[in-house]
Design an enzyme around this catalytic site. Structure first.
Site, PDB file in Angstrom:
ATOM      1  N   GLY A  52       0.776  -1.212  -0.073  1.00 38.92           N
ATOM      2  CA  GLY A  52      -0.022   0.047  -0.123  1.00 38.92           C
ATOM      3  C   GLY A  52       1.093   1.202   0.207  1.00 38.92           C
ATOM      4  O   GLY A  52       1.940   0.997   0.589  1.00 38.92           O
ATOM      5  N   GLN A  57       2.723   9.943   1.197  1.00 31.95           N
ATOM      6  CA  GLN A  57       3.865   9.246   1.339  1.00 31.95           C
ATOM      7  C   GLN A  57       4.801   9.656   0.050  1.00 31.95           C
ATOM      8  O   GLN A  57       6.074   9.256   0.084  1.00 31.95           O
ATOM      9  CB  GLN A  57       3.912   7.734   1.399  1.00 31.95           C
ATOM     10  CG  GLN A  57       3.293   7.128   2.808  1.00 31.95           C
ATOM     11  CD  GLN A  57       3.508   5.832   2.939  1.00 31.95           C
ATOM     12  OE1 GLN A  57       2.317   4.979   2.279  1.00 31.95           O
ATOM     13  NE2 GLN A  57       4.236   5.150   3.176  1.00 31.95           N
ATOM     14  N   CYS A  97       6.356   0.061   7.289  1.00 31.31           N
ATOM     15  CA  CYS A  97       5.853   1.291   6.568  1.00 31.31           C
ATOM     16  C   CYS A  97       7.023   1.672   5.630  1.00 31.31           C
ATOM     17  O   CYS A  97       8.085   1.791   6.040  1.00 31.31           O
ATOM     18  CB  CYS A  97       5.320   2.255   7.438  1.00 31.31           C
ATOM     19  SG  CYS A  97       4.729   3.931   6.602  1.00 31.31           S
ATOM     20  N   LEU A  98       6.682   1.952   4.156  1.00 33.53           N
ATOM     21  CA  LEU A  98       7.620   2.189   3.366  1.00 33.53           C
ATOM     22  C   LEU A  98       8.174   3.783   3.579  1.00 33.53           C
ATOM     23  O   LEU A  98       9.200   3.965   3.184  1.00 33.53           O
ATOM     24  CB  LEU A  98       6.854   2.456   1.956  1.00 33.53           C
ATOM     25  CG  LEU A  98       6.482   1.124   1.319  1.00 33.53           C
ATOM     26  CD1 LEU A  98       6.008   1.326  -0.043  1.00 33.53           C
ATOM     27  CD2 LEU A  98       7.707   0.149   1.419  1.00 33.53           C
ATOM     28  N   HIS A 139      -4.167   0.653   7.597  1.00 32.00           N
ATOM     29  CA  HIS A 139      -2.978   1.524   7.606  1.00 32.00           C
ATOM     30  C   HIS A 139      -2.776   2.726   6.721  1.00 32.00           C
ATOM     31  O   HIS A 139      -2.068   3.973   7.125  1.00 32.00           O
ATOM     32  CB  HIS A 139      -1.844   0.512   7.436  1.00 32.00           C
ATOM     33  CG  HIS A 139      -0.524   0.936   7.239  1.00 32.00           C
ATOM     34  ND1 HIS A 139       0.432   0.356   8.054  1.00 32.00           N
ATOM     35  CD2 HIS A 139      -0.041   1.775   6.330  1.00 32.00           C
ATOM     36  CE1 HIS A 139       1.609   1.158   7.806  1.00 32.00           C
ATOM     37  NE2 HIS A 139       1.390   1.828   6.724  1.00 32.00           N
ATOM     38  N   GLU A 140      -3.379   2.532   5.542  1.00 27.54           N
ATOM     39  CA  GLU A 140      -3.383   3.500   4.361  1.00 27.54           C
ATOM     40  C   GLU A 140      -4.235   4.811   4.788  1.00 27.54           C
ATOM     41  O   GLU A 140      -3.838   5.847   4.634  1.00 27.54           O
ATOM     42  CB  GLU A 140      -3.666   3.284   3.100  1.00 27.54           C
ATOM     43  CG  GLU A 140      -2.750   1.866   2.688  1.00 27.54           C
ATOM     44  CD  GLU A 140      -1.196   2.368   2.871  1.00 27.54           C
ATOM     45  OE1 GLU A 140      -0.849   3.547   2.699  1.00 27.54           O
ATOM     46  OE2 GLU A 140      -0.532   1.503   3.125  1.00 27.54           O
ATOM     47  N   HIS A 143      -2.898   7.033   7.448  1.00 24.11           N
ATOM     48  CA  HIS A 143      -1.859   7.782   6.604  1.00 24.11           C
ATOM     49  C   HIS A 143      -2.486   9.095   6.256  1.00 24.11           C
ATOM     50  O   HIS A 143      -1.887  10.289   6.462  1.00 24.11           O
ATOM     51  CB  HIS A 143      -1.166   7.313   5.447  1.00 24.11           C
ATOM     52  CG  HIS A 143       0.205   6.593   5.582  1.00 24.11           C
ATOM     53  ND1 HIS A 143       1.407   7.108   6.293  1.00 24.11           N
ATOM     54  CD2 HIS A 143       0.522   5.323   5.546  1.00 24.11           C
ATOM     55  CE1 HIS A 143       2.204   6.108   6.098  1.00 24.11           C
ATOM     56  NE2 HIS A 143       1.516   4.973   5.885  1.00 24.11           N
TER      57      HIS A 143
HETATM   58 ZN    ZN Z   1       2.629   3.306   5.933  1.00 26.17          ZN
END
Ligand code: ZN
Length: 188
Positions: A52, A57, A97-98, A139-140, A143
């Protein structure tokens, strides 16, 4: 909202970039430009082997995320202005998390979630997700509200992750150095 040249230059931003703590704004204009942006986000997500990726991000404060639980291109999906409801059940699971390289946190998430969203063309989407899919959506969506997995850390995880977070903070600070040299290297 964003030009093709800007879309080309997008990259994943890392903690502690303040954009990751912003509450994102809804999208009001749908169409080709939005499609190009989400295509680029999907490419970045795949390049970093993520499941995701949310717009903040890549440095954009909009309510957009892309997701794919399998990595197979045919499962690529995009949610614009997603709203979650009917969060049912609870299960702990490890998340990374990226934007926070090298950090994992055990996060309790609902096991079943409904979502209402739009696709980049502006068409309505209604879906129900379970397990990993429900976890990705939560999770997204976090964000889009400026929430990160760091906010779910236990005391033990805070200690375990402290060193890596300090390193990410130092790296970010170095990239912000107001010398020409620092600024140029930060753009690579
Ligand atoms: Zn993340």
């Amino acid at each position: 909202m964003i030009t093709p040249a800007q879309i080309e230059k997008l990259r994943i931003v890392s903690y502690p970039d303040p954009i990751l703590r912003k509450r994102c704004q809804p999208i009001e204009t749908f169409g080709e430009r939005l499609q190009a942006l989400t295509d680029r986000m999907l490419d970045l997500m795949h390049a970093h082997r993520g499941v995701g990726l949310a717009a903040p991000q890549v440095g954009l404060p909009y309510r957009i995320f892309v997701w794919n639980p399998t990595g197979e291109r045919e499962h690529d999906a995009v949610f614009i202005n997603p709203v979650l409801s009917n969060l049912v059940g609870q299960e702990a699971g490890e998340e990374g998390c990226l934007s926070i390289d090298g950090v994992t946190v055990d996060v309790k998430r609902a096991t079943s979630v409904d979502v209402a969203a739009h696709n980049p063309a502006g068409e309505k989407i209604h879906l129900q997700g379970e397990g990993l899919v429900a976890r990705i959506w939560q999770h997204e969506t976090d964000h889009l509200d400026g929430r990160l997995i760091l906010d779910y850390q236990s005391a033990a995880e805070e200690i375990a992750n402290r060193r890596q977070l300090k390193e990410l903070e130092a790296k970010y600070k170095a990239q912000q150095t107001p010398s020409r040299r620092g600024r140029r290297s930060a753009r690579r």
